[in-house]
Design a protein around this motif. Structure first.
Motif, PDB file in Angstrom:
ATOM      1  N   LEU A 175      76.648 -35.554 -58.192  1.00  0.00           N
ATOM      2  CA  LEU A 175      77.475 -34.763 -59.071  1.00  0.00           C
ATOM      3  C   LEU A 175      77.027 -33.322 -58.454  1.00  0.00           C
ATOM      4  O   LEU A 175      75.874 -33.043 -57.591  1.00  0.00           O
ATOM      5  N   HIS A 176      78.062 -32.339 -58.613  1.00  0.00           N
ATOM      6  CA  HIS A 176      77.646 -31.130 -57.948  1.00  0.00           C
ATOM      7  C   HIS A 176      78.588 -29.983 -59.014  1.00  0.00           C
ATOM      8  O   HIS A 176      79.223 -30.340 -60.040  1.00  0.00           O
ATOM      9  N   LEU A 177      78.295 -28.685 -58.629  1.00  0.00           N
ATOM     10  CA  LEU A 177      78.897 -27.491 -59.393  1.00  0.00           C
ATOM     11  C   LEU A 177      79.806 -26.673 -58.577  1.00  0.00           C
ATOM     12  O   LEU A 177      79.413 -26.467 -57.530  1.00  0.00           O
ATOM     13  N   LEU A 216      67.634 -33.129 -56.079  1.00  0.00           N
ATOM     14  CA  LEU A 216      68.776 -31.896 -56.234  1.00  0.00           C
ATOM     15  C   LEU A 216      68.698 -31.148 -54.851  1.00  0.00           C
ATOM     16  O   LEU A 216      67.673 -30.753 -54.485  1.00  0.00           O
ATOM     17  N   LYS A 217      69.868 -30.800 -54.241  1.00  0.00           N
ATOM     18  CA  LYS A 217      69.820 -30.058 -52.929  1.00  0.00           C
ATOM     19  C   LYS A 217      70.721 -28.991 -53.041  1.00  0.00           C
ATOM     20  O   LYS A 217      71.922 -29.151 -53.587  1.00  0.00           O
ATOM     21  N   ASN A 218      70.344 -27.859 -52.469  1.00  0.00           N
ATOM     22  CA  ASN A 218      71.247 -26.723 -52.076  1.00  0.00           C
ATOM     23  C   ASN A 218      71.849 -26.953 -50.639  1.00  0.00           C
ATOM     24  O   ASN A 218      71.008 -26.971 -49.624  1.00  0.00           O
ATOM     25  N   HIS A 242      76.539 -25.109 -49.737  1.00  0.00           N
ATOM     26  CA  HIS A 242      78.064 -24.951 -50.382  1.00  0.00           C
ATOM     27  C   HIS A 242      78.332 -25.050 -52.027  1.00  0.00           C
ATOM     28  O   HIS A 242      79.109 -24.866 -52.518  1.00  0.00           O
ATOM     29  N   THR A 243      77.217 -26.046 -52.384  1.00  0.00           N
ATOM     30  CA  THR A 243      76.940 -26.056 -54.004  1.00  0.00           C
ATOM     31  C   THR A 243      75.502 -26.642 -54.025  1.00  0.00           C
ATOM     32  O   THR A 243      74.889 -26.886 -53.210  1.00  0.00           O
ATOM     33  N   VAL A 244      75.360 -26.944 -55.234  1.00  0.00           N
ATOM     34  CA  VAL A 244      74.001 -27.931 -55.779  1.00  0.00           C
ATOM     35  C   VAL A 244      74.273 -29.131 -55.899  1.00  0.00           C
ATOM     36  O   VAL A 244      75.047 -29.381 -56.788  1.00  0.00           O
ATOM     37  N   LEU A 261      81.880 -28.844 -63.415  1.00  0.00           N
ATOM     38  CA  LEU A 261      81.092 -30.097 -62.899  1.00  0.00           C
ATOM     39  C   LEU A 261      81.817 -30.882 -62.404  1.00  0.00           C
ATOM     40  O   LEU A 261      83.072 -31.344 -62.949  1.00  0.00           O
ATOM     41  N   HIS A 262      81.442 -31.657 -61.142  1.00  0.00           N
ATOM     42  CA  HIS A 262      82.143 -32.721 -60.682  1.00  0.00           C
ATOM     43  C   HIS A 262      81.419 -34.003 -60.420  1.00  0.00           C
ATOM     44  O   HIS A 262      80.272 -33.945 -59.887  1.00  0.00           O
ATOM     45  N   VAL A 263      81.569 -35.184 -61.046  1.00  0.00           N
ATOM     46  CA  VAL A 263      80.567 -36.245 -60.927  1.00  0.00           C
ATOM     47  C   VAL A 263      81.533 -37.193 -59.812  1.00  0.00           C
ATOM     48  O   VAL A 263      82.401 -37.739 -60.644  1.00  0.00           O
ATOM     49  N   LEU A 295      89.491 -34.471 -52.155  1.00  0.00           N
ATOM     50  CA  LEU A 295      88.322 -33.894 -52.306  1.00  0.00           C
ATOM     51  C   LEU A 295      88.711 -32.333 -52.079  1.00  0.00           C
ATOM     52  O   LEU A 295      89.630 -32.047 -51.312  1.00  0.00           O
ATOM     53  N   THR A 296      88.058 -31.386 -52.489  1.00  0.00           N
ATOM     54  CA  THR A 296      88.415 -29.993 -52.508  1.00  0.00           C
ATOM     55  C   THR A 296      87.679 -29.081 -51.503  1.00  0.00           C
ATOM     56  O   THR A 296      87.446 -28.095 -51.351  1.00  0.00           O
ATOM     57  N   THR A 297      87.150 -30.019 -50.366  1.00  0.00           N
ATOM     58  CA  THR A 297      86.397 -29.700 -49.379  1.00  0.00           C
ATOM     59  C   THR A 297      86.616 -30.386 -48.214  1.00  0.00           C
ATOM     60  O   THR A 297      86.954 -31.566 -48.343  1.00  0.00           O
ATOM     61  N   PRO A 298      86.393 -30.020 -46.828  1.00  0.00           N
ATOM     62  CA  PRO A 298      86.548 -30.782 -45.736  1.00  0.00           C
ATOM     63  C   PRO A 298      85.907 -31.978 -45.857  1.00  0.00           C
ATOM     64  O   PRO A 298      84.765 -31.949 -46.411  1.00  0.00           O
ATOM     65  N   PRO A 299      86.400 -33.136 -45.808  1.00  0.00           N
ATOM     66  CA  PRO A 299      87.703 -33.616 -44.861  1.00  0.00           C
ATOM     67  C   PRO A 299      88.865 -33.597 -45.838  1.00  0.00           C
ATOM     68  O   PRO A 299      89.867 -34.288 -45.373  1.00  0.00           O
TER      69      PRO A 299
HETATM   70  N1  LIG Z   1      84.643 -30.950 -54.812  1.00  0.00           N
HETATM   71  S1  LIG Z   1      84.403 -32.130 -54.005  1.00  0.00           S
HETATM   72  O1  LIG Z   1      84.096 -33.331 -54.506  1.00  0.00           O
HETATM   73  O2  LIG Z   1      85.332 -32.211 -52.931  1.00  0.00           O
HETATM   74  C1  LIG Z   1      82.899 -31.515 -52.946  1.00  0.00           C
HETATM   75  C2  LIG Z   1      82.959 -30.046 -52.690  1.00  0.00           C
HETATM   76  F1  LIG Z   1      83.915 -29.304 -53.076  1.00  0.00           F
HETATM   77  C3  LIG Z   1      82.053 -29.300 -52.045  1.00  0.00           C
HETATM   78  F2  LIG Z   1      81.905 -28.344 -51.578  1.00  0.00           F
HETATM   79  C4  LIG Z   1      80.861 -30.359 -51.660  1.00  0.00           C
HETATM   80  S2  LIG Z   1      79.415 -29.607 -50.604  1.00  0.00           S
HETATM   81  C5  LIG Z   1      80.326 -29.193 -49.009  1.00  0.00           C
HETATM   82  C6  LIG Z   1      80.229 -30.684 -47.969  1.00  0.00           C
HETATM   83  C7  LIG Z   1      78.922 -30.966 -48.037  1.00  0.00           C
HETATM   84  C8  LIG Z   1      78.252 -30.046 -47.115  1.00  0.00           C
HETATM   85  C9  LIG Z   1      77.020 -30.514 -46.709  1.00  0.00           C
HETATM   86  C10 LIG Z   1      76.448 -31.730 -47.327  1.00  0.00           C
HETATM   87  C11 LIG Z   1      74.914 -31.889 -46.854  1.00  0.00           C
HETATM   88  O3  LIG Z   1      74.340 -31.449 -46.087  1.00  0.00           O
HETATM   89  O4  LIG Z   1      74.653 -33.305 -47.624  1.00  0.00           O
HETATM   90  C12 LIG Z   1      77.289 -32.563 -48.178  1.00  0.00           C
HETATM   91  C13 LIG Z   1      78.448 -32.074 -48.346  1.00  0.00           C
HETATM   92  C14 LIG Z   1      80.903 -31.639 -51.919  1.00  0.00           C
HETATM   93  F3  LIG Z   1      79.769 -32.406 -51.463  1.00  0.00           F
HETATM   94  C15 LIG Z   1      81.877 -32.201 -52.614  1.00  0.00           C
HETATM   95  N2  LIG Z   1      81.795 -33.644 -52.825  1.00  0.00           N
HETATM   96  C16 LIG Z   1      81.478 -34.578 -51.805  1.00  0.00           C
HETATM   97  C17 LIG Z   1      82.601 -34.421 -50.691  1.00  0.00           C
HETATM   98  C18 LIG Z   1      82.452 -34.199 -49.189  1.00  0.00           C
HETATM   99  C19 LIG Z   1      81.746 -35.276 -48.418  1.00  0.00           C
HETATM  100  C20 LIG Z   1      81.381 -36.672 -49.226  1.00  0.00           C
HETATM  101  C21 LIG Z   1      80.232 -36.534 -49.980  1.00  0.00           C
HETATM  102  C22 LIG Z   1      80.634 -36.987 -51.556  1.00  0.00           C
HETATM  103  C23 LIG Z   1      81.399 -35.764 -52.489  1.00  0.00           C
END
Ligand SMILES: NS(=O)(=O)c1c(F)c(F)c(SCCc2ccc(C(=O)O)cc2)c(F)c1NC1CCCCCCC1
Ligand SMILES: [Zn+2]
Length: 257
Positions: free
Chosen positions: A91-93, A61-63, A66-68, A116-118, A197-201
């Motif tokens: 999964l993350h929140l 489980l990692k902080n 951006h999320t857990v 929650l996203h799985v 994905l809702t975060t870069p990329p």
């Molecule tokens: N809603 S989502 O699924 O798009 C999503 C977010 F909105 C997210 F905000 C995140 S976290 C932000 C991206 C990130 C940052 C750091 C690390 C690390 O240090 O390991 C990893 C990822 C996040 F991890 C995810 N899911 C990730 C998409 C980003 C990269 C690929 C990993 C699997 C899913």
């Protein structure tokens, strides 16, 4: 102040500079307008396998600032409801703050307390990295979190560890549990659409399933979620949701009328 938006995350316009997909026409999250969803009887109930993990199986489980994130073994699989089989990645929140909700998707512009996203990848590709660039590469199950009268024992398996990963990049081992307990009991009422994905990329490789039934956490649990984690500059990690993106030419399917 605690409500200060954190860095460029709140200004998506910046994302597209470095990640062009972020300004695409199939972006997530979206507002789900229940007046214009299309009932699709061919949508089957989501079926899961391997989601019940023994306590002897330790998960990270990692902080991540951006999320857990709870890393999941590939033994968890989606075996029904999608055209192909998908295997779990993590999964993350997403959440808001003590004073406002923080789900990513909205339904008729209602934002829920959290989401929650799985995340899974399509097993027709070698691995996650190969799948993440393909239009059918990823399947993300989205679950809305609401505040209810009782403590949720499944979410407690994650929330009880947040105090020990307050700092960015902190991580801890947590014992396995039934991950399906984090999802609603009813897996056949859901919305389905193609997004990203809702975060870069912001890659447009996600076949989204957003369940219609929500899950309930207690007030105390929601308060732990919104006030435990910190970002790099020791600000409280809050409001980690992206604003809703336009639908463009997409339709949202519903497995129910
Ligand atoms: N809603 S989502 O699924 O798009 C999503 C977010 F909105 C997210 F905000 C995140 S976290 C932000 C991206 C990130 C940052 C750091 C690390 C690390 O240090 O390991 C990893 C990822 C996040 F991890 C995810 N899911 C990730 C998409 C980003 C990269 C690929 C990993 C699997 C899913
Ligand atoms: Zn997410």
């Amino acid at each position: 102040d605690d409500n200060a938006p954190h860095s460029q995350e709140k200004d998506p316009g910046q994302w597209a500079k470095h990640f062009p997909a972020c300004s695409g026409t199939m972006q997530s999250p979206i507002n789900i307008n229940t007046e214009t969803t299309i009932f699709s009887p061919q949508l089957r109930p989501i079926q899961l396998s391997g989601y019940s993990l023994p306590a002897s199986q330790l998960l990270t489980l990692k902080n991540n600032g951006h999320t857990v994130v709870l890393k999941l073994p590939e033994s968890l699989a989606i075996t029904g409801g999608y055209a192909q089989q998908y295997r779990a990645v993590q999964l993350h929140l997403h959440w808001g703050s003590p004073s406002n909700p923080g789900s990513e998707h909205t339904v008729d512009h209602k934002r829920f307390a959290g989401e929650l996203h799985v995340v899974h990848y399509n097993t027709k590709y070698e691995n996650f990295e190969a799948a993440v660039t393909r239009p059918d590469g990823l399947a993300v199950l989205g679950v809305f979190l609401e505040v209810g009268p009782r403590e949720n024992p499944y979410y407690q398996q994650i929330l009880e560890h947040l105090r020990s990963i307050q700092g960015e990049d902190d991580e801890v081992f947590v014992p396995g549990f039934n991950i399906a307990g984090l999802l609603p009991d009813n897996l056949h009422l859901y919305f389905h659409y193609n997004g990203s994905l809702t975060t870069p990329p912001c890659l447009e490789s996600v076949k989204w399933t957003v369940f219609n039934q929500t899950v309930m956490l207690s007030k105390e649990q929601m308060s732990i979620l919104v006030s435990s984690l910190q970002t790099d500059d020791n600000h409280l990690l809050m409001n980690n949701f992206r604003q809703d993106q336009s639908l463009h030419r997409r339709w949202v399917l519903a497995s129910f009328e």
